[in-house]
Design a protein around this motif. Sequence first.
Motif, PDB file in Angstrom:
ATOM      1  N   GLU A 458       0.820  -1.209   0.000  1.00  0.00           N
ATOM      2  CA  GLU A 458       0.000   0.000   0.000  1.00  0.00           C
ATOM      3  C   GLU A 458       0.854   1.259   0.000  1.00  0.00           C
ATOM      4  OE1 GLU A 458      -2.350  -3.259   2.067  1.00  0.00           O
ATOM      5  OE2 GLU A 458      -0.304  -2.490   2.143  1.00  0.00           O
ATOM      6  N   ALA A 459       1.957   1.239   0.769  1.00  0.00           N
ATOM      7  CA  ALA A 459       2.841   2.412   0.812  1.00  0.00           C
ATOM      8  C   ALA A 459       3.483   2.656  -0.545  1.00  0.00           C
ATOM      9  CB  ALA A 459       3.920   2.214   1.876  1.00  0.00           C
ATOM     10  N   VAL A 460       3.897   1.598  -1.227  1.00  0.00           N
ATOM     11  CA  VAL A 460       4.494   1.751  -2.547  1.00  0.00           C
ATOM     12  C   VAL A 460       3.442   2.237  -3.538  1.00  0.00           C
ATOM     13  CG1 VAL A 460       5.726   0.597  -4.414  1.00  0.00           C
ATOM     14  CG2 VAL A 460       6.186  -0.034  -2.036  1.00  0.00           C
ATOM     15  N   ALA A 461       2.227   1.733  -3.412  1.00  0.00           N
ATOM     16  CA  ALA A 461       1.147   2.179  -4.297  1.00  0.00           C
ATOM     17  C   ALA A 461       0.867   3.664  -4.104  1.00  0.00           C
ATOM     18  CB  ALA A 461      -0.117   1.363  -4.039  1.00  0.00           C
ATOM     19  N   ARG A 462       0.876   4.121  -2.865  1.00  0.00           N
ATOM     20  CA  ARG A 462       0.633   5.541  -2.582  1.00  0.00           C
ATOM     21  C   ARG A 462       1.721   6.405  -3.229  1.00  0.00           C
ATOM     22  NH1 ARG A 462      -3.072   9.335  -0.939  1.00  0.00           N
ATOM     23  NH2 ARG A 462      -3.935   7.822   0.529  1.00  0.00           N
ATOM     24  N   THR A 463       2.972   6.013  -3.075  1.00  0.00           N
ATOM     25  CA  THR A 463       4.050   6.769  -3.698  1.00  0.00           C
ATOM     26  C   THR A 463       3.945   6.714  -5.216  1.00  0.00           C
ATOM     27  OG1 THR A 463       5.539   6.422  -1.836  1.00  0.00           O
ATOM     28  CG2 THR A 463       6.553   6.951  -3.936  1.00  0.00           C
TER      29      THR A 463
END
Length: 512
Positions: A458-463
């Motif tokens: 999820e964090a990578v998707a947000r970035t």
Amino acid sequence: MRSDHGGPGDRPDGGRPRTTAVVLAGGTGQRVGLSIPKQLLKIAGKAVIEHTLAVFEKSELVDDILVLMAPGHVPDVERIVARAGLRKVSRVIEGGATRNETTERAIAVLGEGLTDGEERHVLFHDAVRPLLSQRVISDCVRALARYRAVDVAIPSADTIIVTRTHGDDGEFITEVPDRSRLRRGQTPQAFHLSTIREAYRLAARDPNFQATDDCSVVLRYLPDEPVHVVRGDEWNMKVTQPVDVFVADKLYQLASTAAPPPRSAEDAYRRALAGTTMVVFGGSYGIGRDLARLAESYGARVHALGRSTTGTDVRDPRAIAEALSRAHAETGRIDHVVNTAGVLRIGPLAETDSETVEEALRVNYLAPVEIARASHRYLAKTGGQLLLYTSSSYTRGRAEYSLYSSAKAAVVNLTQALADEWAVDRVRVNCVNPERTATPMRERAFGTEPAGTLLSSEAVARTSLDVLLSPLTGHVVDVRQQDPTADASAAESFERALAASLDAESARERTT
């Protein structure tokens, strides 16, 4: 090319004198081994001079920009200015044969139309210092309220020696100055126009006049005029040697590392994504699935494709082309194309069978190539972005990762090449480089790993979404685990960049 920012000397609001940034771009590319001026070299997807001009364009304290370019290359800069929409650039003229002659030409242009007693503030800046900060600009402009000459410098971390040459025996030290008083000069150098003009008028009377910078002219010919020093930045480097090109590119990569945006950016996401179409290859699970869900939550029409869900096999160029055609047929546009599909095959190359080699190369490298080929015509219509993914192993191959590491290095080179190639079509191409991330692919390769040691998908998707909505192109954006108590300045910088990007896009839509 003329600016619409008002008269030649005073600000329209009647406040401080008009402030002009003079970008000195008269150098050549000889020291970096180029056949073109080094300021036209591309770093992080844009010409060095475009990065530099954009810094002054963003400054609220700079009213207009004058560019002095190497002879024969004025049209190159005019095209850059027009394409980038840099409205503060008032003129682009040829520079002189020397730095001093170039400054004299700038002084003459800046004095045109000024009445007696009318003042102007001027910042002389090297075009090949693209990493100038807004803080340094602000400090220089504010210092001009008290001083008539201002320099920018940083302490020297190295011991400085003075030498002399003795015949054929080489150099010998004659003095080691006190390092605590030594500074390394940078730009901009800022002046009241009347001051630098007077200094050069007096210098013209000196048959032995020569100088490598403008503050030294004031220091020599106006000895009673104090030259104030503003603290510079280590990042404000000058691109003059081949290694500088590499370092500057890496610094842009560091600067572009996105942080989780502040909550106030949520509305900006909705404005940017509502009504757009995003195609995600590898959207069945992991980063791709999370990115698809996130984009849908902000109003994007997302086509999440995967072999296990939609039967889309990225190893098949026909399947890629058909998937993009269907997405375009349904919505009439494609704004973002993302490829998160990948396979991780670990083992000694000598013991790897041909089928495994072919699969790894087809999925990890040839698939991004085919996706790029098929996507270009759609993205060129919308000024969209292609987003690819690499791995930290791209910087140095590791034993038993030869196929994976080499393919990921190829994806980085593909990203940078396409960003340059597609710039004329306003298509941006970037690459996300996450550190170890909790995805099904990784779990299959390494099993369950300790909690807290991996990034969440999820964090990578947000970035990834941050990058898609930014004006970046040609960047490799690192994603690292972050301290939640860290300074929010990176997030604030992203919010400003996103807002600027949205404003620029709105302006383009109004003119097309």
